[in-house]
Scaffold this motif. Structure first.
Motif, PDB file in Angstrom:
ATOM      1  N   SER A 162       0.832  -1.203   0.000  1.00  0.00           N
ATOM      2  CA  SER A 162       0.000   0.000   0.000  1.00  0.00           C
ATOM      3  C   SER A 162       0.866   1.252   0.000  1.00  0.00           C
ATOM      4  O   SER A 162       2.067   1.199   0.255  1.00  0.00           O
ATOM      5  CB  SER A 162      -0.922   0.001   1.222  1.00  0.00           C
ATOM      6  N   GLY A 163       0.238   2.371  -0.280  1.00  0.00           N
ATOM      7  CA  GLY A 163       0.945   3.651  -0.263  1.00  0.00           C
ATOM      8  C   GLY A 163       0.002   4.780   0.059  1.00  0.00           C
ATOM      9  O   GLY A 163      -1.231   4.617  -0.004  1.00  0.00           O
TER      10      GLY A 163
ATOM     11  N   SER B 135       1.519   7.760  -5.446  1.00  0.00           N
ATOM     12  CA  SER B 135       1.323   6.919  -4.267  1.00  0.00           C
ATOM     13  C   SER B 135       2.595   6.195  -3.881  1.00  0.00           C
ATOM     14  O   SER B 135       2.700   5.666  -2.776  1.00  0.00           O
ATOM     15  CB  SER B 135       0.198   5.897  -4.511  1.00  0.00           C
ATOM     16  N   TRP B 136       3.594   6.162  -4.775  1.00  0.00           N
ATOM     17  CA  TRP B 136       4.864   5.504  -4.472  1.00  0.00           C
ATOM     18  C   TRP B 136       5.819   6.515  -3.861  1.00  0.00           C
ATOM     19  O   TRP B 136       6.771   6.972  -4.497  1.00  0.00           O
ATOM     20  CB  TRP B 136       5.451   4.891  -5.730  1.00  0.00           C
TER      21      TRP B 136
ATOM     22  N   SER C  35       8.051   7.468  -0.217  1.00  0.00           N
ATOM     23  CA  SER C  35       8.546   6.889   1.038  1.00  0.00           C
ATOM     24  C   SER C  35       9.674   7.741   1.602  1.00  0.00           C
ATOM     25  O   SER C  35      10.551   8.182   0.852  1.00  0.00           O
ATOM     26  CB  SER C  35       9.056   5.463   0.790  1.00  0.00           C
TER      27      SER C  35
ATOM     28  N   VAL D 121      -4.814   6.679   2.264  1.00  0.00           N
ATOM     29  CA  VAL D 121      -4.042   5.484   1.903  1.00  0.00           C
ATOM     30  C   VAL D 121      -4.659   4.831   0.672  1.00  0.00           C
ATOM     31  O   VAL D 121      -5.892   4.744   0.548  1.00  0.00           O
ATOM     32  CB  VAL D 121      -3.998   4.479   3.069  1.00  0.00           C
TER      33      VAL D 121
END
Length: 572
Positions: free
Chosen positions: A427-428, A447-448, A450, A563
């Motif tokens: 998930s992201g 969404s990617w 981090s 999310v």
């Protein structure tokens, strides 16, 4: 030796250095230039490199940009009496390298101009006066004496159709003009600091050389027939000496990957007419971002048989309107029309040359032949600006995505079903990246994302190579990461997920405010961070963009980040 101008707004300096036996470089350092050629942004300025080779006879390889006229001529005459120049070698005739040819010939009328047939033809239109000339072909040699035997390598389309390389057998130095260069201005003559230059080296390749990858492969093959090359004397940036094998190897790797594509688009332009060359480069850059190979052809010097063969094996055609009065270009267009076939894809754009062939009749002719139009004809009513070039790049990307759509669908279906589902369980969060560079803006749903470091605070984003915003996320570029709020993200997500036509305003109807770095902040976002791209890593069909964070703010401290859960992991 360094000479400074008296200009306070833009730093222009000259640097001279003995780089090898009997060889001097004159480097024109343009420290503050921030846009170049096809209107891609520069983070580190650029240089225009010229060279003097002394044997029993003397050769001058290339000149400089006209903005350096007085500085360059003063420096040149301080090093050598112009009457001692026997040859003026023209690597190619683009003005940033040949802008002072007429001035040099006025000081050295006895000099013989050496170049390819196409280069000499272009110079005749530029110089407007008689001059001694010597047309060279691949493998031709010129003996300057004292061991300085020069051998010429024809390297068309790197990145103009008239380009030649020059190899000095005594010093094992290859003069390549645009090829293997970079827009990077510093006092360092050579490439000893690879880490400092490699991002600019790759960005330069992507903008100028990737659309000509087949020509790069051909040039590398011809270079392989030369003796060992110890130095590559480029036309822009530092000379390659410490990392010749590594950096030429990267060109080979990138170009071979580019030419392996099953799909090819032929881009036809007129190199010395209006803005045809620059606009076509922008379109080609957009196409190559989708993994589609590009072959560029100058209509003014195109061989009819080669044009016919290329059109026959191309899936798409992009054509710059040629001058209506040019019989040669009109003949080439006729050859393209005769060779075009049903189900090919075509795109037409104006050259803004003052005498362009009308767009609508040309589009109609291709429609009648059964070709599908990839994007609305690009009509240019004013001098092209940054937004025009963005429009062209995005139009090229649309064309490339259209051609690869069926292939991508097939690839999505090829993965193992269990593997797809397992990968989809990663998930992201949901974020909107927003960026602005000069007048050009962009945005992307991501969404990617981090976090990647504490000191400095930094994170990574995966950006698909064919995303429009990718051009605004080069090393040194600034942007905003907007964090979407759980339960309150559907409106923004829906807006930024939709497909925008080339050149469209991504922020129409969206509430924004400017960040300190100039990029838009989404008013309805949960939080935002102002960021700067620190490095990029090539990961197949994505770039992993590592960025540092300068500042940020949360509008709702108790709210949660939205999310995103996917069902499968082989497409968004």
């Amino acid at each position: 030796m360094v000479l400074l101008t008296d200009r306070t707004q833009k730093r222009l300096t000259i640097q001279t250095e003995e780089i090898t036996a009997d060889t001097t470089t004159i480097r024109s350092l343009d420290w503050d230039r921030d846009r170049f050629d096809i209107e891609f942004g520069l983070q580190n300025g650029t240089t225009y490199n010229s060279f003097i080779i002394r044997g029993e006879k003397t050769a001058l390889v290339d000149t400089s940009h006209e903005k350096f006229r007085q500085l360059y001529l003063d420096t040149l005459t301080g090093i050598i009496d112009p009457k001692e120049i026997d040859y003026l070698i023209i690597s190619h005739t683009e003005p940033d390298h040949s802008g002072l040819v007429k001035d040099v010939l006025a000081l050295a009328p006895q000099a013989t101009v050496v170049g390819s047939k196409v280069a000499i033809q272009f110079l005749e239109d530029f110089v407007h006066q008689p001059f001694e000339r010597r047309i060279v072909k691949n493998g031709d040699k010129l003996d300057l004496g004292n061991g300085h035997e020069l051998e010429f390598v024809i390297a068309p389309n790197l990145h103009w159709p008239d380009t030649i390389f020059t190899f000095d057998h005594k010093t094992q130095t290859l003069y390549t003009c645009d090829a293997f260069g970079m827009h990077y201005c510093s006092d360092s003559i050579f490439d000893e600091d690879l880490a400092a230059i490699e991002a600019d080296y790759q960005f330069y390749y992507e903008c100028l050389m990737a659309p000509n990858a087949r020509s790069v492969v051909s040039a590398l093959k011809r270079m392989g027939e030369l003796p060992q090359i110890s130095t590559i004397a480029t036309g822009h940036g530092p000379l390659l000496h410490h990392n010749v094998v590594e950096l030429t190897g990267r060109y080979r790797q990138w170009s071979q990957a580019q030419t392996k594509g099953e799909t090819t688009v032929a881009v036809f332009y007129v190199s010395d007419y209006g803005y045809s060359d620059r606009l076509s480069q922008s379109l080609a850059k957009g196409i190559t971002k989708t993994g589609v190979a590009v072959e560029m052809v100058d209509l003014k010097s195109a061989d009819p048989q080669e044009v016919q063969e290329l059109v026959g094996r191309s899936s798409g055609l992009v054509i710059a309107t040629p001058p209506a009065a040019s019989a040669t270009a009109q003949t080439a267009i006729g050859t393209v029309l005769a060779a075009a076939k049903d189900k090919q894809t075509v795109g037409i754009f104006e050259s803004y040359g003052g005498d362009d062939e009308p767009v609508d009749p040309l589009v109609s002719k291709f429609r009648e032949l059964g070709l599908r139009v990839a994007f609305p004809a690009i009509r240019i009513k004013d001098t092209p600006n940054e937004l025009t070039y963005q429009l062209c790049e995005e139009a090229g990307t649309d064309l490339g995505q259209l051609l690869t759509r069926d292939r991508n669908i097939k690839q999505k279906k090829s993965l193992d079903n269990d593997l797809e589902k397992a990968l989809g369980r990663i998930s992201g969060g949901l974020y909107i990246i927003t960026a602005k560079k000069s007048e050009v803006t962009g945005a992307m749903l991501a969404s990617w994302v981090s976090q990647a470091s504490f000191q400095p605070l930094g994170f990574t984003i995966a950006v698909a190579k064919d995303r429009a915003i990718e051009s605004l996320m080069q090393v040194g570029d600034r942007f905003v990461l907007n964090v979407l709020e759980e339960g309150n993200y559907q409106g923004l997500m829906k807006h930024f997920l939709k497909r925008f036509p080339p050149g469209a305003d991504r922020f129409a109807g969206i509430k924004t405010q400017p960040a300190e770095n100039g990029s838009p902040i989404l008013t309805d976002a949960l939080a935002y961070m102002e960021c700067e791209v620190a490095s990029r890593m090539d990961c197949s069909d994505h770039w992993i963009v590592y960025s540092t964070v300068q500042s940020g703010r949360v509008s709702k401290p108790d709210a949660l980040t939205a999310v995103h859960h996917r069902k499968v992991g082989n497409y968004y």
